[in-house]
Scaffold this motif. Sequence first.
Motif, PDB file in Angstrom:
ATOM      1  N   GLU A 123      54.912  48.084  51.757  1.00 43.90           N
ATOM      2  CA  GLU A 123      55.279  46.913  52.563  1.00 43.90           C
ATOM      3  C   GLU A 123      54.094  46.324  53.316  1.00 43.90           C
ATOM      4  OE1 GLU A 123      58.584  48.172  54.970  1.00 43.90           O
ATOM      5  OE2 GLU A 123      59.962  48.090  53.268  1.00 43.90           O
ATOM      6  N   LYS A 124      52.997  46.126  52.597  1.00 39.92           N
ATOM      7  CA  LYS A 124      51.776  45.555  53.180  1.00 39.92           C
ATOM      8  C   LYS A 124      51.269  44.414  52.300  1.00 39.92           C
ATOM      9  CE  LYS A 124      50.841  48.882  56.313  1.00 39.92           C
ATOM     10  NZ  LYS A 124      50.901  48.699  57.713  1.00 39.92           N
ATOM     11  N   GLU A 125      50.482  43.534  52.927  1.00 41.68           N
ATOM     12  CA  GLU A 125      49.811  42.442  52.226  1.00 41.68           C
ATOM     13  C   GLU A 125      48.317  42.539  52.485  1.00 41.68           C
ATOM     14  OE1 GLU A 125      53.139  38.885  52.420  1.00 41.68           O
ATOM     15  OE2 GLU A 125      51.501  38.867  53.856  1.00 41.68           O
ATOM     16  N   TYR A 126      47.539  42.187  51.448  1.00 34.61           N
ATOM     17  CA  TYR A 126      46.087  42.225  51.578  1.00 34.61           C
ATOM     18  C   TYR A 126      45.480  40.989  50.928  1.00 34.61           C
ATOM     19  CZ  TYR A 126      46.989  47.165  52.476  1.00 34.61           C
ATOM     20  OH  TYR A 126      47.460  48.343  52.991  1.00 34.61           O
ATOM     21  N   ASP A 127      44.459  40.422  51.569  1.00 36.16           N
ATOM     22  CA  ASP A 127      43.661  39.366  50.961  1.00 36.16           C
ATOM     23  C   ASP A 127      42.549  40.039  50.172  1.00 36.16           C
ATOM     24  OD1 ASP A 127      44.983  37.080  51.982  1.00 36.16           O
ATOM     25  OD2 ASP A 127      43.964  37.322  53.900  1.00 36.16           O
ATOM     26  N   ILE A 128      42.478  39.740  48.879  1.00 37.40           N
ATOM     27  CA  ILE A 128      41.497  40.396  48.015  1.00 37.40           C
ATOM     28  C   ILE A 128      40.808  39.347  47.138  1.00 37.40           C
ATOM     29  CG2 ILE A 128      41.167  42.105  46.172  1.00 37.40           C
ATOM     30  CD1 ILE A 128      43.570  43.616  47.295  1.00 37.40           C
ATOM     31  N   MET A 129      39.486  39.456  47.059  1.00 36.57           N
ATOM     32  CA  MET A 129      38.707  38.581  46.173  1.00 36.57           C
ATOM     33  C   MET A 129      38.740  39.158  44.755  1.00 36.57           C
ATOM     34  SD  MET A 129      37.465  36.156  48.115  1.00 36.57           S
ATOM     35  CE  MET A 129      36.185  35.441  47.116  1.00 36.57           C
ATOM     36  N   VAL A 130      39.060  38.300  43.779  1.00 37.22           N
ATOM     37  CA  VAL A 130      39.086  38.753  42.384  1.00 37.22           C
ATOM     38  C   VAL A 130      38.256  37.816  41.512  1.00 37.22           C
ATOM     39  CG1 VAL A 130      41.340  39.897  42.603  1.00 37.22           C
ATOM     40  CG2 VAL A 130      41.237  37.523  41.851  1.00 37.22           C
ATOM     41  N   PRO A 131      37.579  38.365  40.492  1.00 35.68           N
ATOM     42  CA  PRO A 131      36.780  37.534  39.593  1.00 35.68           C
ATOM     43  C   PRO A 131      37.683  36.739  38.648  1.00 35.68           C
ATOM     44  CG  PRO A 131      36.650  39.850  38.953  1.00 35.68           C
ATOM     45  CD  PRO A 131      37.476  39.782  40.202  1.00 35.68           C
ATOM     46  N   ILE A 132      37.369  35.459  38.460  1.00 44.87           N
ATOM     47  CA  ILE A 132      38.229  34.595  37.636  1.00 44.87           C
ATOM     48  C   ILE A 132      38.038  34.812  36.139  1.00 44.87           C
ATOM     49  CG2 ILE A 132      38.462  32.785  39.377  1.00 44.87           C
ATOM     50  CD1 ILE A 132      36.342  31.184  37.836  1.00 44.87           C
ATOM     51  N   ASN A 133      36.945  35.458  35.745  1.00 48.28           N
ATOM     52  CA  ASN A 133      36.666  35.605  34.318  1.00 48.28           C
ATOM     53  C   ASN A 133      37.051  36.973  33.756  1.00 48.28           C
ATOM     54  OD1 ASN A 133      34.716  36.914  35.769  1.00 48.28           O
ATOM     55  ND2 ASN A 133      33.006  36.251  34.509  1.00 48.28           N
ATOM     56  N   LYS A 134      37.691  37.820  34.557  1.00 48.10           N
ATOM     57  CA  LYS A 134      38.134  39.146  34.094  1.00 48.10           C
ATOM     58  C   LYS A 134      39.584  39.089  33.655  1.00 48.10           C
ATOM     59  CE  LYS A 134      34.679  41.948  35.639  1.00 48.10           C
ATOM     60  NZ  LYS A 134      33.690  42.368  34.729  1.00 48.10           N
ATOM     61  N   LYS A 135      39.945  39.942  32.716  1.00 48.28           N
ATOM     62  CA  LYS A 135      41.330  40.025  32.261  1.00 48.28           C
ATOM     63  C   LYS A 135      42.212  40.608  33.367  1.00 48.28           C
ATOM     64  CE  LYS A 135      40.683  40.263  27.283  1.00 48.28           C
ATOM     65  NZ  LYS A 135      40.950  38.868  27.088  1.00 48.28           N
ATOM     66  N   ILE A 136      43.465  40.184  33.376  1.00 44.83           N
ATOM     67  CA  ILE A 136      44.429  40.637  34.377  1.00 44.83           C
ATOM     68  C   ILE A 136      44.502  42.164  34.404  1.00 44.83           C
ATOM     69  CG2 ILE A 136      46.907  40.716  34.948  1.00 44.83           C
ATOM     70  CD1 ILE A 136      45.588  38.110  35.844  1.00 44.83           C
ATOM     71  N   LYS A 137      44.443  42.807  33.225  1.00 45.69           N
ATOM     72  CA  LYS A 137      44.544  44.272  33.212  1.00 45.69           C
ATOM     73  C   LYS A 137      43.377  44.915  33.968  1.00 45.69           C
ATOM     74  CE  LYS A 137      42.387  45.394  28.773  1.00 45.69           C
ATOM     75  NZ  LYS A 137      42.567  46.111  27.525  1.00 45.69           N
ATOM     76  N   ASN A 138      42.177  44.325  33.879  1.00 44.72           N
ATOM     77  CA  ASN A 138      41.027  44.853  34.612  1.00 44.72           C
ATOM     78  C   ASN A 138      41.117  44.534  36.103  1.00 44.72           C
ATOM     79  OD1 ASN A 138      39.941  45.827  32.205  1.00 44.72           O
ATOM     80  ND2 ASN A 138      38.863  43.917  31.812  1.00 44.72           N
ATOM     81  N   VAL A 139      41.619  43.352  36.408  1.00 40.16           N
ATOM     82  CA  VAL A 139      41.777  42.941  37.808  1.00 40.16           C
ATOM     83  C   VAL A 139      42.859  43.786  38.488  1.00 40.16           C
ATOM     84  CG1 VAL A 139      42.549  41.025  39.270  1.00 40.16           C
ATOM     85  CG2 VAL A 139      40.855  40.627  37.497  1.00 40.16           C
ATOM     86  N   THR A 140      43.894  44.159  37.737  1.00 37.87           N
ATOM     87  CA  THR A 140      44.941  45.020  38.287  1.00 37.87           C
ATOM     88  C   THR A 140      44.323  46.327  38.770  1.00 37.87           C
ATOM     89  OG1 THR A 140      46.593  44.065  36.789  1.00 37.87           O
ATOM     90  CG2 THR A 140      47.136  46.179  37.808  1.00 37.87           C
ATOM     91  N   VAL A 143      48.631  40.604  30.849  1.00 35.70           N
ATOM     92  CA  VAL A 143      47.472  41.483  31.026  1.00 35.70           C
ATOM     93  C   VAL A 143      46.294  41.111  30.137  1.00 35.70           C
ATOM     94  CG1 VAL A 143      48.808  43.449  31.863  1.00 35.70           C
ATOM     95  CG2 VAL A 143      48.367  43.218  29.412  1.00 35.70           C
ATOM     96  N   MET A 144      46.537  40.359  29.067  1.00 38.14           N
ATOM     97  CA  MET A 144      45.461  39.995  28.150  1.00 38.14           C
ATOM     98  C   MET A 144      44.783  38.670  28.501  1.00 38.14           C
ATOM     99  SD  MET A 144      45.376  42.691  26.554  1.00 38.14           S
ATOM    100  CE  MET A 144      44.038  42.325  25.468  1.00 38.14           C
ATOM    101  N   LYS A 145      45.340  37.928  29.444  1.00 41.21           N
ATOM    102  CA  LYS A 145      44.719  36.673  29.884  1.00 41.21           C
ATOM    103  C   LYS A 145      43.731  36.957  30.993  1.00 41.21           C
ATOM    104  CE  LYS A 145      48.290  33.314  28.816  1.00 41.21           C
ATOM    105  NZ  LYS A 145      49.197  32.311  29.380  1.00 41.21           N
ATOM    106  N   ASN A 146      42.730  36.063  31.116  1.00 39.00           N
ATOM    107  CA  ASN A 146      41.852  36.223  32.271  1.00 39.00           C
ATOM    108  C   ASN A 146      42.520  35.554  33.478  1.00 39.00           C
ATOM    109  OD1 ASN A 146      41.079  33.475  32.336  1.00 39.00           O
ATOM    110  ND2 ASN A 146      39.334  33.833  31.020  1.00 39.00           N
ATOM    111  N   VAL A 147      41.981  35.821  34.645  1.00 42.30           N
ATOM    112  CA  VAL A 147      42.595  35.357  35.890  1.00 42.30           C
ATOM    113  C   VAL A 147      42.814  33.850  35.885  1.00 42.30           C
ATOM    114  CG1 VAL A 147      42.173  35.116  38.375  1.00 42.30           C
ATOM    115  CG2 VAL A 147      41.783  37.312  37.250  1.00 42.30           C
ATOM    116  N   LYS A 148      41.803  33.107  35.473  1.00 43.44           N
ATOM    117  CA  LYS A 148      41.892  31.645  35.464  1.00 43.44           C
ATOM    118  C   LYS A 148      42.989  31.170  34.504  1.00 43.44           C
ATOM    119  CE  LYS A 148      38.934  27.595  35.018  1.00 43.44           C
ATOM    120  NZ  LYS A 148      37.605  27.123  34.647  1.00 43.44           N
ATOM    121  N   ASP A 149      43.016  31.731  33.287  1.00 42.05           N
ATOM    122  CA  ASP A 149      44.015  31.323  32.287  1.00 42.05           C
ATOM    123  C   ASP A 149      45.435  31.749  32.664  1.00 42.05           C
ATOM    124  OD1 ASP A 149      42.021  30.129  30.803  1.00 42.05           O
ATOM    125  OD2 ASP A 149      41.772  31.828  29.441  1.00 42.05           O
TER     126      ASP A 149
END
Length: 85
Positions: free
Chosen positions: A16-33, A67-73
């Motif tokens: 039950e928490k929220e966090y602001d996190i910076m993520v790279p836009i060119n990485k796949k969702i599975k890697n960003v997860t 999970v196979m798309k990058n963050v931007k897509d």
Amino acid sequence: MDSNKILVLVYVPMIEKEYDIMVPINKKIKNVTRLINEAVAELSNGCFPIKNDLLLYERRTGNLLDVMKNVKDAGLVNGSQIILI
């Protein structure tokens, strides 16, 4: 601010928490997860463990992020709200 990254709000229902996190836009969702999981584990002082079976959902719609798309897509932009489950 780094133009290759965006700031997302990550909600973690298990603790039950929220966090602001910076993520790279060119990485796949599975890697960003994985990156988000590691960040949340650290920010929560170990209250949320590192797991291999987590998924990200778009908070507004509840849609699972591909999970196979990058963050931007996947449609994430600065200020997007996502859920880590």
